[in-house]
Write an enzyme that holds these catalytic residues in place. Structure first.
Site, PDB file in Angstrom:
ATOM      1  N   SER A  33      15.034 -69.467  37.198  1.00 48.82           N
ATOM      2  CA  SER A  33      16.413 -69.931  37.353  1.00 48.82           C
ATOM      3  C   SER A  33      17.303 -69.522  36.189  1.00 48.82           C
ATOM      4  O   SER A  33      18.498 -69.806  36.192  1.00 48.82           O
ATOM      5  CB  SER A  33      16.446 -71.461  37.486  1.00 48.82           C
ATOM      6  N   CYS A  34      16.743 -68.862  35.185  1.00 48.82           N
ATOM      7  CA  CYS A  34      17.509 -68.566  33.978  1.00 48.82           C
ATOM      8  C   CYS A  34      17.634 -67.074  33.768  1.00 48.82           C
ATOM      9  O   CYS A  34      16.639 -66.372  33.652  1.00 48.82           O
ATOM     10  CB  CYS A  34      16.851 -69.190  32.753  1.00 48.82           C
TER      11      CYS A  34
END
Length: 274
Positions: free
Chosen positions: A115-116
């Site tokens: 997610s990063c």
């Protein structure tokens, strides 16, 4: 027992609960697994670990190439000699001796989640990466009716998303709405790197006559990757973040959000929408 269907999807047994019953069924889930990206010169015996990212297995070569390009670490595909899986969940990219490798502002030698897209940066200054392509003079124009069709086109091509509901897609279209390439991953930034890695490998960059379509929201790191590839028009199904809008304005992108079959919002660069 977990059964692998293909490189990106796994089939598991789950219990589905209804208001008055419970049913055991097979369910497809997106696979998430680590990938270590290593980089070395052809005369070196040991590569340097650049990043470990959580990704959906498949197209790992494109992911590694796209990551190295969009992070500004490598700029010339002709310098790449090989990109091979050397062991499970490890890919090594080999470049010619003397190839400029820009690692001074990109310290990514640790874990990056799916997610990063900017985790692992050593400083705030390192978040922004300078592109060798300028979008300011790009005069590409796309008809609004062409944009209305894009969401359905990527849904039709998102095989993993259709099965799991847990996969992001990045797709590239020409100005007439023809699909050029689409890549999927559990991480939106990985899907983007896979897409750009393919285009970089094929010598298509800068992508100044294309439209990027994102299956989710438009975040800062995706705008930055589009900037690195020279993509002038960016469309997303969801909303852009404030920083994504600022970066799009700064780099002269056309940014479209909340794209549906009959409406969308233009956040900047409206002159490219006909």
């Amino acid at each position: 027992m977990k059964q692998t269907l293909n490189a990106s999807i796994s089939n598991i047994k789950i219990k589905k609960v209804f208001s008055d019953s419970l049913e055991e069924i097979d369910d497809a889930v997106a696979i998430e697994a680590p990938l270590e990206i290593r980089l070395r010169n052809e005369s070196d015996l040991l590569g340097k670990s650049i990043s470990v990212t959580m990704r959906t297995p498949g197209n790992d070569e494109l992911l590694a190439l796209g990551f190295l390009f969009t992070e500004g670490i490598l700029s010339d595909y002709e310098s790449v000699l090989a990109a091979d899986i050397t062991e499970e969940n490890v890919i090594e990219v080999v470049v010619k001796d003397g190839t400029p490798i820009q690692l001074d502002k990109t310290d990514r030698n640790f874990y990056t989640t799916s997610s990063c897209g900017v985790c692992g940066k050593s400083s705030i200054d390192a978040i922004k990466v300078k592109s060798s392509f300028s979008i300011k003079e790009t005069t590409s124009v796309v008809d609004r009716k062409t944009l209305f069709d894009l969401q359905q086109k990527i849904i039709a091509e998102q095989s993993a998303f259709t099965k799991t509901g847990g996969i992001h897609a990045s797709a590239l279209f020409d100005l007439s709405g023809n699909l050029i390439a689409i890549r999927e991953d559990v991480g939106r930034h990985n899907a983007m790197d896979k897409l750009i890695g393919e285009c970089w490998q094929k010598g298509l960059a800068p992508l100044n006559n294309y439209v990027l379509m994102l299956s989710g929201r438009a975040s800062f790191e995706l705008i930055q990757k589009a900037t690195m590839a020279g993509i002038p028009i960016i469309c997303s199904v969801g909303a852009p973040s404030s920083l994504a809008i600022e970066l799009a304005q700064e780099n002269n992108h056309t940014l479209v959000g909340f794209l549906k079959t009959d409406r969308f919002n233009i956040y900047c660069g409206h002159h490219r929408i006909g």
